[in-house]
Design an enzyme around this catalytic site. Structure first.
Site, mmCIF file in Angstrom:
data_model
loop_
_atom_site.group_PDB
_atom_site.id
_atom_site.type_symbol
_atom_site.label_atom_id
_atom_site.label_comp_id
_atom_site.label_asym_id
_atom_site.label_seq_id
_atom_site.Cartn_x
_atom_site.Cartn_y
_atom_site.Cartn_z
ATOM 1 N N TYR A 14 13.983 6.145 3.050
ATOM 2 C CA TYR A 14 12.870 5.288 3.638
ATOM 3 C C TYR A 14 13.092 5.110 5.255
ATOM 4 C CZ TYR A 14 12.379 3.742 -1.186
ATOM 5 O OH TYR A 14 12.267 3.764 -2.630
ATOM 6 N N HIS A 19 6.793 1.210 6.373
ATOM 7 C CA HIS A 19 7.127 -0.069 5.416
ATOM 8 C C HIS A 19 8.613 -0.518 6.099
ATOM 9 C CE1 HIS A 19 5.856 -2.856 2.564
ATOM 10 N NE2 HIS A 19 6.454 -2.411 1.574
ATOM 11 N N TYR A 65 15.973 -4.378 -1.132
ATOM 12 C CA TYR A 65 14.630 -3.739 -1.131
ATOM 13 C C TYR A 65 13.825 -4.820 -0.983
ATOM 14 C CZ TYR A 65 16.583 0.558 -2.909
ATOM 15 O OH TYR A 65 17.641 1.781 -3.094
ATOM 16 N N ASN A 67 10.720 -5.877 -2.245
ATOM 17 C CA ASN A 67 9.947 -6.871 -2.976
ATOM 18 C C ASN A 67 11.031 -8.048 -3.346
ATOM 19 O OD1 ASN A 67 8.069 -5.169 -3.038
ATOM 20 N ND2 ASN A 67 8.308 -4.551 -5.209
ATOM 21 N N ASP A 92 5.921 -4.974 8.656
ATOM 22 C CA ASP A 92 4.723 -4.051 8.610
ATOM 23 C C ASP A 92 3.354 -4.902 8.334
ATOM 24 O OD1 ASP A 92 6.002 -3.813 6.168
ATOM 25 O OD2 ASP A 92 4.326 -2.521 5.547
ATOM 26 N N ASN A 113 4.401 -7.903 -0.385
ATOM 27 C CA ASN A 113 5.573 -8.094 -1.324
ATOM 28 C C ASN A 113 6.785 -8.898 -0.735
ATOM 29 O OD1 ASN A 113 3.815 -7.776 -3.531
ATOM 30 N ND2 ASN A 113 4.589 -5.598 -3.536
#
Length: 189
Positions: A14, A19, A65, A67, A92, A113
């Site tokens: 990532y 994100h 993460y 979420n 973001d 999220n």
């Protein structure tokens, strides 16, 4: 401000994705302050502590993460008794084009999220946010793939410039002069 939360996803796959703009902001800020983010298991994230004048400041990159970012935020807030108005979340923003950065307090969560989970865990949406524009792919069904991939070279440059501009208003944010920081950040030169 006592807590700055940069949102993103942990893991090498990532790094550099749209994100992870919040992680990028925190990385740049930590460099400026000459501090190193270190794993803090009790806060479910990478953290750095900075003493500035009469206040303690925490930098946090949740490693839960995107979420479930709220778990890390609430753990640190509860432990250090940090109030919602004393924190800012860097993330973001699909609704802003690359190169644009906006500061706001409260309001809608825009389908983000990470913000949704933080708001749910805190019981309020009324926290400061620094929104780093990443643009929108144009099709709702393409959003997940879009945010989880690196931006094009030109977009990456615009995002990096927006991060640098937003770092310039930190002295105002540190003083709690959020309205002045917003005015400075949003005024076109």
């Amino acid at each position: 401000m006592k807590l700055i939360v940069g949102l993103g996803n942990p893991g090498k796959e990532y790094v550099g994705t749209r994100h992870n703009a919040g992680f990028e902001w925190i990385n740049r800020f930590a460099e400026m302050l000459h501090v190193t983010l270190k794993p803090e298991i009790r806060f479910h994230g990478l953290c750095a502590h900075v003493s500035q004048k009469d206040t303690d400041l925490w930098l946090l990159q949740p490693q839960t993460y995107m979420n479930v970012s709220g778990r890390a935020v609430v753990a640190l807030c509860q432990f250090y008794k940090i109030q919602v108005e004393e924190m800012i979340v860097i993330h973001d923003e699909l609704d802003l084009p690359p190169g644009i950065v906006k500061l706001k307090k409260g309001g809608g969560l825009g389908g983000h999220n990470g913000l949704k989970d933080i708001a749910a865990k805190l019981g309020t949406q009324d926290f400061w946010r620094l929104r780093i524009g990443i643009g929108h792919p144009g099709d709702r069904s393409a959003v997940v793939g879009y945010v989880l991939h690196p931006p094009k070279k030109e977009e990456a440059q615009l995002i990096a410039e927006a991060i640098e501009r937003s770092l310039e208003v930190w002295p105002l944010l540190a003083q709690g002069a959020c309205e002045a920081a917003m005015l400075k950040l949003h005024t076109k030169i």
